[in-house]
Design a protein around this motif. Structure first.
Motif, short mmCIF file in Angstrom:
data_model
loop_
_atom_site.label_atom_id
_atom_site.label_comp_id
_atom_site.label_asym_id
_atom_site.label_seq_id
_atom_site.Cartn_x
_atom_site.Cartn_y
_atom_site.Cartn_z
N THR A 28 30.87 40.88 38.26
CA THR A 28 32.27 40.46 38.33
C THR A 28 32.50 39.18 37.54
O THR A 28 33.62 38.83 37.23
CB THR A 28 32.71 40.23 39.80
OG1 THR A 28 31.94 39.15 40.34
CG2 THR A 28 32.52 41.46 40.65
N TYR A 36 41.49 49.11 39.18
CA TYR A 36 40.26 49.47 39.90
C TYR A 36 39.42 48.26 40.33
O TYR A 36 39.12 48.11 41.52
CB TYR A 36 39.43 50.44 39.04
CG TYR A 36 38.10 50.83 39.62
CD1 TYR A 36 37.99 51.85 40.56
CD2 TYR A 36 36.93 50.17 39.25
CE1 TYR A 36 36.76 52.21 41.11
CE2 TYR A 36 35.70 50.52 39.78
CZ TYR A 36 35.62 51.53 40.71
OH TYR A 36 34.40 51.86 41.24
N PRO A 37 39.03 47.37 39.39
CA PRO A 37 38.20 46.23 39.84
C PRO A 37 38.93 45.31 40.81
O PRO A 37 38.29 44.69 41.68
CB PRO A 37 37.85 45.50 38.54
CG PRO A 37 38.77 46.02 37.51
CD PRO A 37 39.23 47.35 37.93
N GLU A 94 38.69 46.81 44.19
CA GLU A 94 37.31 46.80 44.68
C GLU A 94 36.83 45.42 45.11
O GLU A 94 36.05 45.29 46.04
CB GLU A 94 36.37 47.31 43.57
CG GLU A 94 36.52 48.78 43.24
CD GLU A 94 36.15 49.69 44.40
OE1 GLU A 94 35.27 49.31 45.20
OE2 GLU A 94 36.76 50.77 44.52
N HIS A 95 37.28 44.40 44.40
CA HIS A 95 36.65 43.08 44.60
C HIS A 95 37.58 41.99 45.11
O HIS A 95 37.15 40.86 45.28
CB HIS A 95 36.01 42.60 43.29
CG HIS A 95 34.89 43.47 42.83
ND1 HIS A 95 33.68 43.51 43.47
CD2 HIS A 95 34.80 44.34 41.79
CE1 HIS A 95 32.89 44.37 42.84
NE2 HIS A 95 33.54 44.89 41.85
#
Lengths: 254, 242
Positions: B81, B104-105, B108-109
């Motif tokens: 990341t 998406y990222p 997710e994070h």
């Protein structure tokens, strides 16, 4: 040559075991992808209902026809409901459904993941700090393990319905008699055994399909080879393991 | 200068082919370095090794003094990341729209709310001139557009380091300029980067330093000026051949 083949097969077994353990770890730890699981159940499970209905009803009809005419000579037509329902629930419904699903969803999963692999989408999932096992494998395997027992049960009961139609129309067997015979013959454990078998076959199909998808190289040719490998391998494993599962279930539940 | 990435004596081989035979270099905060070399010298493999997409045989890789080459896949997720990778092909998820790819990222994070994710994604898509294509699917995009979306996705989490794998390869001059412009904007925002390319003019526009990979090692390391004024025959031939 033989030693190399044994070594290669041991390596494949090890890698599949590793993938299975990663699947177990990811299944029981956060984050959970319930949305993806739901999508896969719709795609793999609901999408297979129509073909399952056809397989189930046709198998039941054919079996009833064959057993009906075969046993009629010995005056044993009244045993048809029991034979058909037991054979369907214990063997044919889980086996046929799983073989069908191996072709439909096994090839689909391996082609999808294989195509993602050759276009670096799997690497992208990793590069974005997420696990391909968690994102791709867990929803697919869980969806197969949940859906296949339900599909197998559906196929079994549709087979019994198909049998009823033929018994009634071809052998003039009263529907009430047929249903009564079926209900007094089948036990909960027959349905439970069917579900256990289907869940195991679902695990085998989806896990091997994911495994082969991850190994796919050589572009579209590789994707084609992966799907062939999955269908052939999973069908063979299903047929062989069906014998041993049947033996175990008979020992456990009679 | 603060060191972000330290690559020490990295070796890597595929079966009997030795690709890297002791690669050593540093990436400092705020700089972009160009990684050049002939085809097959292992530039992309080296870039992949930096975030563990490829396992190295020996050597050490550090991110902010933390050794990362020996971390497990799960432990590397956090590093990825911070050190982001932009693929040559874009590697967009083809079952997801442009918006979903970039989001998406973030989903997710981060703990951002959907509206905050939308704001952030649109900000990034504006930066790469792709805001109007937010609902398109990757197969509907040209190669240049896919690369721009890939760049947008790789910077969504505000990483410290961006690894660019041939972002200008196969693009027409107009798209090359667009991509370089985006990379320049990233640089101005303080991102550090490693730019794998064959395109020396592009590298000159973006990079502070150049590294040339040859025979599995860093053959040349220096500024653009040092590269241009080098008396080394290989460097001269390399420069003129490209």
């Amino acid at each position: 040559m033989i030693a190399q083949k044994i070594k290669k097969n041991l390596q494949i077994t090890g890698e599949i075991t590793e993938l299975f353990l990663a699947f177990v770890r990811c299944t029981f730890s956060k984050p959970f992808y319930l949305g993806r699981l739901y999508e896969q159940i719709i795609h793999l499970g609901i999408g297979s209902i129509s073909i399952t209905l056809v397989i189930g009803i046709v198998t039941g009809m054919v079996m009833t026809l064959q057993f009906g005419y075969g046993l009629e000579k010995f005056g044993g037509t009244l045993y048809v409901p029991a034979i058909v329902s037991l054979s369907l629930l214990r063997e044919l419904a889980p086996l046929f459904t799983s073989l069908l699903v191996a072709g439909r969803i096994g090839s689909g999963i391996s082609a999808e993941i294989g195509a993602m692999n050759v276009t670096q989408q799997i690497d992208a999932i990793r590069a974005l700090g997420t696990s391909p096992v968690r994102v791709l494998v867990v929803p697919r395997v869980l969806a197969a393990v949940i859906s296949l027992p339900l599909l197998g049960t559906l196929a079994g009961f549709m087979g019994i319905v198909g049998g009823l139609l033929i018994a009634n129309s071809e052998f003039s067997m009263p529907a009430g008699f047929y249903i009564n015979k079926v209900l007094t013959t089948i036990k909960f454990m027959d349905v439970f055994g069917l579900m256990i078998k289907c869940a195991f076959f679902g695990l085998v199909i989806s896990l091997l399909a994911c495994y082969r998808g991850f190994l796919t190289t050589d572009g579209t040719k590789g994707v084609g080879n992966a799907t062939i490998w999955v269908v052939v391998t999973t069908s063979t494993i299903i047929l062989i393991s069906d014998f041993f599962l049947s033996k175990i279930l008979l020992l456990l539940f009679g | 200068m603060e060191t972000l990435l330290e690559i020490k004596n990295v070796t890597k081989s595929f079966e009997d082919k030795q690709v890297h035979q002791g690669v050593t270099f540093n990436l400092y905060k705020g700089e972009t370095i160009g990684l050049l070399g002939n085809s097959g010298t292992g530039k992309s493999v080296l870039l992949r090794s930096l975030i563990g997409l490829e396992e190295i045989d020996s050597g050490e890789i550090y991110y902010r003094k933390q050794r990362i080459d020996n971390l497990s896949e799960e432990e590397l997720f956090k590093i990825r990341t911070k050190v982001s990778y932009s693929f040559q092909s874009g590697a967009l998820f083809d079952s997801a729209s442009v918006f979903e790819n970039v989001a998406y990222p973030l989903f997710e994070h981060t703990q951002l709310k959907e509206s905050e994710v939308e704001t952030r994604v649109m900000e990034i898509l504006n930066l790469v001139n792709m805001a109007e294509s937010r609902d398109l699917m990757p197969p509907d995009l040209s190669g240049g557009m896919q690369k721009r979306v890939g760049l947008a996705r790789s910077m969504a989490l505000n990483p410290e380091v961006l690894l660019y794998d041939e972002p200008t390869a196969g693009l027409d001059p107009l798209n090359v300029d667009l991509v370089l412009d985006i990379m320049n904007q990233f640089k101005k925002r303080g991102f550090s980067g490693i730019f794998v390319t064959h395109d020396i003019p592009a590298a000159k526009k973006i990079c502070d330093r150049l590294l040339i990979l040859r025979d599995g090692k860093i053959y040349f390391e220096g500024t653009i000026e040092q590269f241009e004024t080098s008396d080394d025959i290989f460097i001269k031939n390399f420069s003129s051949s490209l």
